[in-house]
Design a protein around this motif. Structure first.
Motif, mmCIF file in Angstrom:
data_model
loop_
_atom_site.group_PDB
_atom_site.id
_atom_site.type_symbol
_atom_site.label_atom_id
_atom_site.label_comp_id
_atom_site.label_asym_id
_atom_site.label_seq_id
_atom_site.Cartn_x
_atom_site.Cartn_y
_atom_site.Cartn_z
ATOM 1 N N THR A 64 34.404 38.566 39.963
ATOM 2 C CA THR A 64 33.944 39.137 38.470
ATOM 3 C C THR A 64 32.358 38.334 38.496
ATOM 4 O O THR A 64 32.202 37.180 38.580
ATOM 5 N N ASP A 65 31.615 39.378 38.029
ATOM 6 C CA ASP A 65 30.184 39.032 37.637
ATOM 7 C C ASP A 65 29.464 38.298 38.823
ATOM 8 O O ASP A 65 28.979 37.121 38.478
ATOM 9 N N ILE A 66 29.578 38.890 39.837
ATOM 10 C CA ILE A 66 28.869 38.120 41.005
ATOM 11 C C ILE A 66 27.575 39.502 41.692
ATOM 12 O O ILE A 66 28.054 40.439 41.743
ATOM 13 N N ASP A 67 26.693 38.745 42.266
ATOM 14 C CA ASP A 67 25.560 39.557 42.648
ATOM 15 C C ASP A 67 26.020 39.488 44.282
ATOM 16 O O ASP A 67 25.841 38.522 44.845
ATOM 17 N N LEU A 68 26.408 40.688 44.960
ATOM 18 C CA LEU A 68 26.847 40.775 46.224
ATOM 19 C C LEU A 68 25.661 41.666 46.848
ATOM 20 O O LEU A 68 26.096 42.469 47.889
ATOM 21 N N SER A 69 24.587 41.859 46.216
ATOM 22 C CA SER A 69 23.535 43.092 46.654
ATOM 23 C C SER A 69 23.206 42.754 48.302
ATOM 24 O O SER A 69 23.063 41.679 48.738
ATOM 25 N N ALA A 70 23.103 43.964 48.852
ATOM 26 C CA ALA A 70 22.726 43.964 50.166
ATOM 27 C C ALA A 70 23.743 43.074 51.291
ATOM 28 O O ALA A 70 23.330 42.906 52.412
ATOM 29 N N ARG A 71 24.905 42.822 50.891
ATOM 30 C CA ARG A 71 25.939 41.959 51.655
ATOM 31 C C ARG A 71 26.569 43.241 52.478
ATOM 32 O O ARG A 71 26.912 44.198 52.236
ATOM 33 N N ARG A 72 26.801 42.597 53.687
ATOM 34 C CA ARG A 72 27.502 43.557 54.614
ATOM 35 C C ARG A 72 28.959 43.010 54.507
ATOM 36 O O ARG A 72 29.356 42.017 54.367
ATOM 37 N N PHE A 73 29.949 44.115 54.578
ATOM 38 C CA PHE A 73 31.337 44.215 54.312
ATOM 39 C C PHE A 73 31.881 44.533 55.534
ATOM 40 O O PHE A 73 31.707 45.547 56.078
ATOM 41 N N GLU A 74 33.002 43.732 56.070
ATOM 42 C CA GLU A 74 33.730 44.117 57.267
ATOM 43 C C GLU A 74 34.815 44.709 56.941
ATOM 44 O O GLU A 74 35.279 45.643 57.689
ATOM 45 N N GLY A 75 35.674 44.389 55.867
ATOM 46 C CA GLY A 75 36.901 44.925 55.485
ATOM 47 C C GLY A 75 37.201 44.214 54.202
ATOM 48 O O GLY A 75 37.036 43.282 53.872
ATOM 49 N N LEU A 76 38.012 44.887 53.545
ATOM 50 C CA LEU A 76 38.506 44.628 52.096
ATOM 51 C C LEU A 76 40.012 45.148 51.960
ATOM 52 O O LEU A 76 40.398 46.306 52.327
ATOM 53 N N THR A 77 40.905 44.110 51.519
ATOM 54 C CA THR A 77 42.252 44.752 51.404
ATOM 55 C C THR A 77 42.747 44.090 50.112
ATOM 56 O O THR A 77 42.700 42.877 49.959
ATOM 57 N N ARG A 78 43.272 44.925 49.226
ATOM 58 C CA ARG A 78 43.722 44.303 47.714
ATOM 59 C C ARG A 78 42.587 43.668 47.154
ATOM 60 O O ARG A 78 42.767 42.597 46.891
ATOM 61 N N VAL A 79 41.635 44.270 47.108
ATOM 62 C CA VAL A 79 40.138 43.575 46.469
ATOM 63 C C VAL A 79 39.872 44.069 45.079
ATOM 64 O O VAL A 79 39.773 45.347 45.180
ATOM 65 N N THR A 80 39.452 43.329 44.093
ATOM 66 C CA THR A 80 38.840 43.990 42.854
ATOM 67 C C THR A 80 37.376 43.486 42.603
ATOM 68 O O THR A 80 37.273 42.175 42.801
ATOM 69 N N PHE A 81 36.643 44.315 42.542
ATOM 70 C CA PHE A 81 35.252 43.782 41.882
ATOM 71 C C PHE A 81 35.163 44.254 40.533
ATOM 72 O O PHE A 81 35.226 45.393 40.229
ATOM 73 N N ASP A 82 34.641 43.472 39.724
ATOM 74 C CA ASP A 82 34.726 43.545 38.128
ATOM 75 C C ASP A 82 33.105 43.186 37.753
ATOM 76 O O ASP A 82 32.851 42.092 37.841
ATOM 77 N N ARG A 83 32.543 44.206 37.298
ATOM 78 C CA ARG A 83 31.090 44.037 36.979
ATOM 79 C C ARG A 83 30.167 43.232 37.939
ATOM 80 O O ARG A 83 29.466 42.307 37.502
#
Length: 206
Positions: A64-83
């Motif tokens: 929540t309310d986090i800057d993850l700009s330009a970040r590389r993601f390998e995998g996401l499972t049951r994840v929520t991004f809020d704002r």
């Protein structure tokens, strides 16, 4: 300083640290040597991430309310991004399952060759996204404009765009397999007719 944010440094392996089962608010996650940062069963709110160019892997997590700009993601499972700010994020070749983006900034994002299953994008921005070669299954877009979306060679199955603005999708053929509303279908049909060189007009206008 009493108001300085706490620093969270840990993990058995400094290059592949795990953050497991924590609830953090307003702290700095500092892993300068990390190559892959894994977050499990955690809630991360208003934090900063100091992990260099490390890739991010997450499961059962809420951001929540986090800057993850330009970040590389390998995998996401049951994840929520809020704002969250995800401008320039790289999900290329990643696998996303049961993921939700709420009012996030998703601009200049790569989803090339990604596998996305059961995902929801609600509000926020979703523009200049390259999903070429991606496989999208059971994905819903609601309250968001799909602008400069590239879907070349992508495979869409049960992709619901009935609640999205598709007026700026350049190549309508790339939407093959998507679910549209009757109103959208009429608008898209008119655009396709014009692309085919047909003139759309009322009888008394001819």
């Amino acid at each position: 300083l009493p108001n300085a944010p706490a620093r969270v440094v840990g993990g058995v392996d400094p290059q592949f640290p795990d953050v497991d089962g924590v609830a953090l608010d307003g702290v700095e996650l500092s892993y300068p040597e990390a190559r892959t940062l894994t977050l499990l069963r955690s809630r991360i709110v208003s934090c900063t991430v100091d992990a260099g160019d490390a890739s991010l892997d997450a499961q059962d997590a809420v951001f929540t309310d986090i800057d993850l700009s330009a970040r590389r993601f390998e995998g996401l499972t049951r994840v929520t991004f809020d704002r969250c700010r995800l401008t320039g994020a790289d999900f290329g070749d990643a696998r996303l399952r049961d993921v939700e983006f709420r009012d996030c900034s998703l601009s200049l994002v790569s989803l090339r060759s990604a596998t996305v299953e059961r995902a929801v994008v609600t509000g926020g921005t979703f523009d200049d996204v390259d999903a070429s070669g991606a496989r999208l299954t059971d994905v819903t877009f609601d309250g968001v404009r799909l602008s400069e979306l590239r879907l070349g060679n992508a495979r869409l199955e049960r992709v619901d765009i009935t609640g999205a603005d598709v007026s700026e999708v350049a190549d309508l053929r790339e939407l093959a397999g998507a679910i549209v509303s009757p109103t959208q279908a009429t608008s898209l049909a008119i655009r396709l007719a014009r692309v085919a060189g047909l003139h759309v007009a009322e009888r008394d206008e001819v």
